[in-house]
Enzyme design. Structure first.
Site, mmCIF file in Angstrom:
data_model
loop_
_atom_site.group_PDB
_atom_site.id
_atom_site.type_symbol
_atom_site.label_atom_id
_atom_site.label_comp_id
_atom_site.label_asym_id
_atom_site.label_seq_id
_atom_site.Cartn_x
_atom_site.Cartn_y
_atom_site.Cartn_z
ATOM 1 N N PHE A 47 -46.041 -16.377 -57.901
ATOM 2 C CA PHE A 47 -44.887 -16.035 -57.056
ATOM 3 C C PHE A 47 -43.770 -15.538 -57.965
ATOM 4 C CE2 PHE A 47 -41.059 -16.162 -54.701
ATOM 5 C CZ PHE A 47 -41.441 -15.829 -53.409
ATOM 6 N N ASP A 83 -42.115 -15.859 -66.539
ATOM 7 C CA ASP A 83 -41.188 -16.035 -65.422
ATOM 8 C C ASP A 83 -40.814 -17.515 -65.373
ATOM 9 O OD1 ASP A 83 -39.875 -16.438 -63.057
ATOM 10 O OD2 ASP A 83 -41.193 -15.157 -61.851
ATOM 11 N N LYS A 90 -32.274 -19.044 -60.589
ATOM 12 C CA LYS A 90 -32.036 -20.304 -59.875
ATOM 13 C C LYS A 90 -30.965 -21.181 -60.536
ATOM 14 C CE LYS A 90 -36.600 -20.373 -57.745
ATOM 15 N NZ LYS A 90 -36.362 -19.944 -56.378
HETATM 16 N N1 PMP Z 1 -39.895 -16.192 -59.830
HETATM 17 C C1 PMP Z 1 -40.255 -17.448 -59.540
HETATM 18 C C2 PMP Z 1 -41.165 -18.196 -60.454
HETATM 19 C C3 PMP Z 1 -39.771 -18.050 -58.380
HETATM 20 O O1 PMP Z 1 -40.137 -19.296 -58.086
HETATM 21 C C4 PMP Z 1 -38.906 -17.314 -57.548
HETATM 22 C C5 PMP Z 1 -38.330 -17.915 -56.269
HETATM 23 N N2 PMP Z 1 -38.930 -19.011 -55.767
HETATM 24 C C6 PMP Z 1 -38.562 -16.010 -57.895
HETATM 25 C C7 PMP Z 1 -39.068 -15.484 -59.058
HETATM 26 C C8 PMP Z 1 -37.664 -15.159 -57.032
HETATM 27 O O2 PMP Z 1 -36.350 -15.583 -57.087
HETATM 28 P P1 PMP Z 1 -35.304 -15.144 -55.953
HETATM 29 O O3 PMP Z 1 -35.708 -15.848 -54.704
HETATM 30 O O4 PMP Z 1 -33.973 -15.583 -56.496
HETATM 31 O O5 PMP Z 1 -35.411 -13.669 -55.833
#
Ligand code: PMP
Length: 707
Positions: free
Chosen positions: A439, A524, A553
């Protein structure tokens, strides 16, 4: 097509009447109250909930050159006010904004006349005040009329007050709440009349909800009622903008809760807020509290709020059935004031807990100093943030953006451009490899990398050059690499995928493979970074230093979206001015909050706390013995409970936890995710885990469904 709205129009509109008077006060100041409230947006507070609200007028006090002149002037003002209030009550719900409290005589005589004309008794009255306001000119020590209106409403006191036409109040249906400063003669009078007085001591002892409910029942027992709030009833530490502050007092949050939704009660016939003294206020705090209380009065019930969201919003979420209104530390409160322990922290965005005082102070101070200028100019915050972020993580450069997906997109653009310009992949041929079950966000490119059918369904076509390999299988990565591979994008722990930890050594092996093939390793760490797994970056568990790291986050301190892509010179130099950007990315406000979040992480030793408490979390989860649980996984304060589908699913588990006052979130139907704030205490965590154990027990006791 949107369905028709609620018949909010059937509820009476609020009619604001300002009373710009300090005639009853010890000195000037309160006369400026109503216009300040108007300037601060009082009339918009009901409208936020769809309730009509107009500012009818602001009555000016007649001039009184000498102290002796103030009585006739006050009598005249109260008469005028009573007329105005009576008219407004015929056309809505009057909201009277003082001025000093003495003009309450006009307010409640006017309301009484409105009711009498309809054959109704005088209103019951909830008088919320630090003082008793039941002096008469004969026994008042100061002689100030603002200490006398309640006695006058019962027919005792100055002739100027008694001359205001209208019914007297019934003492049996009047209560005074929040008192902590009074004189015996006042108390004797009210007790003799049969007025119920709730001193602050009683409110503290019995709790605000019980006392307030009892008081409300008494004033509304036989018909219409009103509220007269003297702002000095509130704790002056929260509401300093009054003429006669008295230490202690009702907490604003408690009063807000007590007021919630009352303007929907058809028996409520008038509200008065008095004694606002802008000159004594600090940064308009008291004025804003008054506005907040009016907003609370008009607040729709939780079920209606859920319904509005369902009707007026796109239905791309299916929230758990709780409407949250407040957060502090590891706790959240719903609109009814029920507390919930937050074991989810907004998908790890609230690592520092809700409303951390340092972060909130930074946000507020920076917002009023400088917030957004765009990157057309330098600001005095972004350099500090970039310097600290790169220093802490050990990368040469950072590119600040807003949301996680923007940072992932930034990383992918950097990787492709690096592939074409540095690795010399033929233009337009660069490939990115990601992992099955990943994700990384929701843009078209990123869902193009997803292996989740729903995330892609209907959203194609997707950009070329994207492929996936099984997560945890380093050999599969190596087999998928071609001369055109620019980067391998990987989560050190798959969060949304179900808190999936790869086999030990996986990341380190991937790093070696990438190095061998001149492929960028991009981690990520949007969810796993900044201490979530017990290390600053989760990659550190395997001693891996990726070529690029994506943070998000928690970087925004749970207050703002703040994300970044981090890399060394060789990668980041591919961006030249104009290549890439974002209007809000790296704005001064975000930079200030992000910087403070980083400092907090260090000052509160949260990475270590996460590691230590994380061991406890995992040990307690591993000790759970329930057939409803088939596996538990975790690292740091990041854990998943994998459920046995024959017993339950994750949504049901989370709803059962919600019932017990614990917030979590399902992912992938069978996994309950636990990611509490990194600031959570061991006691709080144990409380939450006790609830988890109870739910697991309950659900494990049922008969299994057929597989
Ligand atoms: N990368 C990871 C590993 C995530 O868990 C998330 C959101 N859960 C994102 C990217 C995307 O972040 P955003 O919702 O702030 O776009």
């Amino acid at each position: 097509m949107a369905r028709p709205d609620y018949p909010l129009a059937d509820l009476p509109a609020l009619r604001c009447i300002g009373v710009a008077s300090a005639l009853g006060a010890p000195g000037p100041g309160p006369e400026a109250g109503p216009e300040r409230l108007r300037f601060l947006g009082m009339a918009a507070a009901p409208r936020r909930s769809g309730r009509e609200c107009t500012w009818e007028t602001t009555l000016a006090a007649p001039a009184a050159a000498l102290p002796a002149d103030r009585w006739p002037a006050l009598g005249q003002l109260c008469q005028d006010l009573a007329d105005r209030v009576e008219a407004a009550a015929g056309n809505g719900l009057p909201l009277i904004l003082g001025g000093d409290h003495s003009t309450a005589v006009g307010t409640w005589r006017g309301i009484g006349r409105h009711l009498a004309a309809r054959g109704l008794p005088a209103p019951g009255l909830l008088w919320i005040d630090a003082h008793l306001d039941a002096h008469t000119p004969e026994n008042s020590r100061t002689g100030n009329p603002h200490g006398m209106p309640l006695a006058a409403l019962f027919g005792l006191g100055a002739v100027e007050f008694l001359a205001v036409p209208g019914p007297l109040l019934d003492p049996e249906r009047v209560v005074v709440l929040g008192v902590r400063s009074w004189e015996d003669e006042e108390l004797n009078l009210l007790q003799r009349l049969g007025v119920r007085v709730y001193f602050m001591e009683e409110i503290t002892r019995r709790g605000q909800p019980a006392v307030f409910a009892e008081a409300l029942a008494r004033v509304a027992a036989q018909g219409p009622f009103g509220i007269s709030l003297d702002l000095d009833a509130l704790d002056p530490l929260e509401a300093p903008g009054v003429s006669t502050p008295a230490p202690g007092g009702i907490k604003a949050a408690d009063l807000r809760l007590a007021m919630a939704g009352l303007a929907r009660n058809p028996l409520l016939v008038g509200v008065e807020i008095a004694e606002y003294h802008p000159g004594q206020d600090v940064a308009d705090r008291t004025g804003r509290l008054a506005i907040d209380l009016v907003e609370a009065l008009c607040q729709p019930p939780a079920a209606e709020l859920q319904d509005w969201e369902g009707r007026h919003g796109a239905t791309n979420y299916a929230p758990l059935p709780v409407v949250l209104a407040r957060g502090q530390g590891s706790w959240l409160w719903d609109t009814a004031g029920r507390p919930y322990l937050d074991l989810m922290s907004a998908y790890s965005a609230v690592s520092f807990g809700h409303g951390h005082p340092r972060l909130v102070a930074t946000l507020a101070a920076q917002a009023s100093r400088l917030a957004v200028t765009s990157r057309a100019y330098f600001s005095d915050r972004l350099p500090l943030f970039l310097r600290r972020l790169t220093q802490l993580t050990g990368y040469d450069r950072a590119l600040p953006v807003n949301t996680g997906l923007e940072a992932v997109e930034t990383a992918l653009k950097a990787a492709r451009k690096w592939g074409h310009k540095v690795k010399s992949i033929p233009e337009g041929r660069a490939e990115i490899i990601a992992c099955a079950g990943n994700f990384h966000g929701r843009s078209i490119t990123i869902v193009g990398l997803s292996t989740e059918a729903q995330y892609q369904d209907g959203f194609g076509p997707f950009p070329p050059g994207l492929l996936t390999v099984p997560y945890g299988d380093a050999a599969a990565l190596e087999a998928a690499i071609t001369p055109n591979t620019a980067a391998f994008l990987v989560e050190p722990v798959q969060g949304e995928g179900g808190i999936i930890l790869p086999p030990p050594g996986y990341l380190a092996t991937c790093a070696a493979i990438c190095r061998r093939h001149n492929v960028l390793l991009i981690a990520d760490e949007v969810q796993t970074g900044l201490g979530r797994t017990g290390r600053l970056l989760a990659c550190e568990h395997e001693g891996v230093r990726p070529d690029g790291v994506i943070l998000g986050k928690a970087l925004g301190g749970g207050l703002l979206p703040v994300s970044a892509f981090l890399a060394d010179e060789e990668v980041m130099q591919v961006f030249t001015p104009g290549d890439h950007g974002s209007t809000f990315g790296g704005n001064a406000l975000a930079a200030a909050v992000g910087l403070e979040a980083l400092e907090l992480l260090v000052d509160e030793d949260l990475v270590r706390h996460s590691a230590d408490l994380g061991q406890h979390l995992l040990a307690r989860l591993q000790a759970l013995r329930s057939p409803a649980i088939r596996a538990v996984r975790g690292i740091g304060l990041f854990a998943g409970i994998d459920l046995e589908p024959r017993y339950t699913d994750a949504r049901e588990f989370c709803e059962a936890l919600l019932e017990k006052g614990v917030l979590s979130k399902d992912t992938h139907h069978t996994v309950v995710r636990l990611a509490p704030p990194l600031t959570i205490s061991r006691e709080e965590l144990d409380r939450g885990l006790d609830a988890v154990a109870e739910v697991a027990d309950d659900l494990g006791r049922r008969l299994p469904r057929a597989a």
